[in-house]
Enzyme design. Structure first.
Site, short mmCIF file in Angstrom:
data_model
loop_
_atom_site.label_atom_id
_atom_site.label_comp_id
_atom_site.label_asym_id
_atom_site.label_seq_id
_atom_site.Cartn_x
_atom_site.Cartn_y
_atom_site.Cartn_z
N ALA A 146 0.82 -1.21 0.00
CA ALA A 146 0.00 0.00 0.00
C ALA A 146 0.86 1.27 0.00
O ALA A 146 2.09 1.21 0.07
CB ALA A 146 -0.93 -0.02 1.20
N HIS A 147 0.18 2.42 -0.05
CA HIS A 147 0.89 3.70 -0.19
C HIS A 147 1.77 4.01 1.02
O HIS A 147 1.44 3.71 2.15
CB HIS A 147 -0.07 4.85 -0.48
CG HIS A 147 -1.13 5.07 0.56
ND1 HIS A 147 -2.20 5.91 0.36
CD2 HIS A 147 -1.29 4.58 1.80
CE1 HIS A 147 -2.96 5.92 1.42
NE2 HIS A 147 -2.43 5.12 2.31
N ASN A 148 2.93 4.59 0.69
CA ASN A 148 3.91 5.07 1.68
C ASN A 148 4.56 3.97 2.52
O ASN A 148 5.21 4.24 3.53
CB ASN A 148 3.28 6.12 2.60
CG ASN A 148 2.84 7.35 1.85
OD1 ASN A 148 1.65 7.52 1.56
ND2 ASN A 148 3.78 8.21 1.49
#
Length: 348
Positions: A238-240
């Protein structure tokens, strides 16, 4: 097809050769099925029975197993690692593409050296920079301002969204999607409002991304995958998320947003790792585990429940639902036992 003498192989591995130095090896194989032109290995003594009857041209073994080997032997400290190195030298996997295929679209502003081979129906968008000796399989999409460094091999139908950066000598398997939007939304009285994901994905050198794996771009900062990371098939990042160098993640594992995973971690298949956590270096997580809090000490962690017969599972599931009730009864009994064991009063 490459053919290597055992003398050459021994030199490459710094191995002790016992047998015919001129014997030729052209492929790898298992102990049970290898033929005289193949090399195999024994890394676990419990498979020694297969060694004693092998027809392999040579076997990579430890010194303790030499007396059991009826064929040419190469004595090394770690047969499995040695096998991996020789398998690379004898690798017969074809290229992802040859020459330049039909229906390729390359934006005039993209940089694509002559050494890059490209399969048919590939799109390379504006501002993209492709390094030397890159292989791009059929049907790939490379978005605006993507950077793909030297020596990468990209199998067919891979998608790179805009701004993604891929390090040197990476391998990306078919169906991978790198740089899609992360799951960023705000809720306004029941209506979801999309938050544009303005970060990107940065992947280090010598990393492998499995088939149909997805790596989301960062919401504000970047999603960062380190060097020599292995992501198996159907992994969701997922993001980051940040993943440290030399970490391996097996198939169908999900890593939620903004989690930081350290270096040299090994994460089994079908794990679920919650977001906004940190996992320190050197952690091993066994398959089917759910991680809901940070891990700060190196070690092995598990939470998956092994399979049992259906009858056992049904009984245990009923008992699990009764666990709180059983706890309360046990607590009452402890209190009763404590009351019975009180010391006598001064009046007695």
């Amino acid at each position: 097809m490459a053919k290597l003498t055992l003398a050459f192989i021994a030199e490459q591995l710094n191995a002790q050769l016992v047998g015919d130095a001129t014997a030729l090896i052209s492929a790898v194989g298992t102990l049970e099925e290898a033929t005289s032109h193949q090399i195999s290995f024994l890394s676990n003594s419990k498979y020694r029975k297969f060694l004693q009857s092998t027809q392999a041209g040579a076997v990579l073994i430890k010194a303790d197993d030499q007396s059991y080997c009826p064929v040419n032997a190469l004595i090394v400290n770690d047969p499995y690692v040695a096998f991996a190195k020789i398998a690379q030298l004898l690798d017969s996997t074809p290229a992802a593409a040859y020459g330049r295929g039909q229906n390729i679209v390359i934006d005039p502003s993209a940089s694509v050296p002559d050494s890059v081979v490209i399969g048919p129906n590939v799109v390379i968008s504006a501002g993209a920079v492709i390094g030397e000796n890159v292989q791009i399989g059929a049907g790939c999409f490379i978005g605006e301002n993507v950077l793909i460094a030297d020596g990468c091999k990209i199998w067919p139908n891979v998608t790179f969204y805009h701004g993604v950066k891929l390090g040197k000598n990476c391998l990306v398997h078919s169906g991978a999607v790198i740089g899609a939007d992360g799951f960023g939304f705000a809720n306004e009285r029941g209506r979801w409002l999309k938050i544009p994901q303005v970060g990107t994905v940065i992947i280090g050198d010598d990393t492998e991304v499995g088939a149909n794996t997805t790596i989301d771009r960062g919401a504000l900062g970047d999603t960062v995958i380190g060097k020599n990371v292995i992501l198996d098939n159907q992994v969701q990042i997922a993001h980051n998320v940040q993943i440290g160098d030399h970490t391996a993640i097996a198939g169908c594992t999900v890593v939620a947003g903004s989690t930081k995973i350290g270096r040299y971690c090994i994460i089994g298949g079908a794990c679920a790792i919650n977001g906004h956590m940190e996992i320190c270096d050197g952690v091993q997580i066994t398959g089917m585990s759910m991680i809901i809090k940070s891990i700060t000490e190196k070690g092995i962690y598990s939470s998956g429940t092994p399979a049992s017969t259906n009858l056992e599972w049904r009984k245990n599931s009923v008992r699990f639902r009764q666990l709180d009730q059983m706890y309360q009864k046990l607590r009452e009994l402890e209190q009763q036992m404590a009351a019975l064991s009180l010391p006598p009063s001064k009046d007695e």
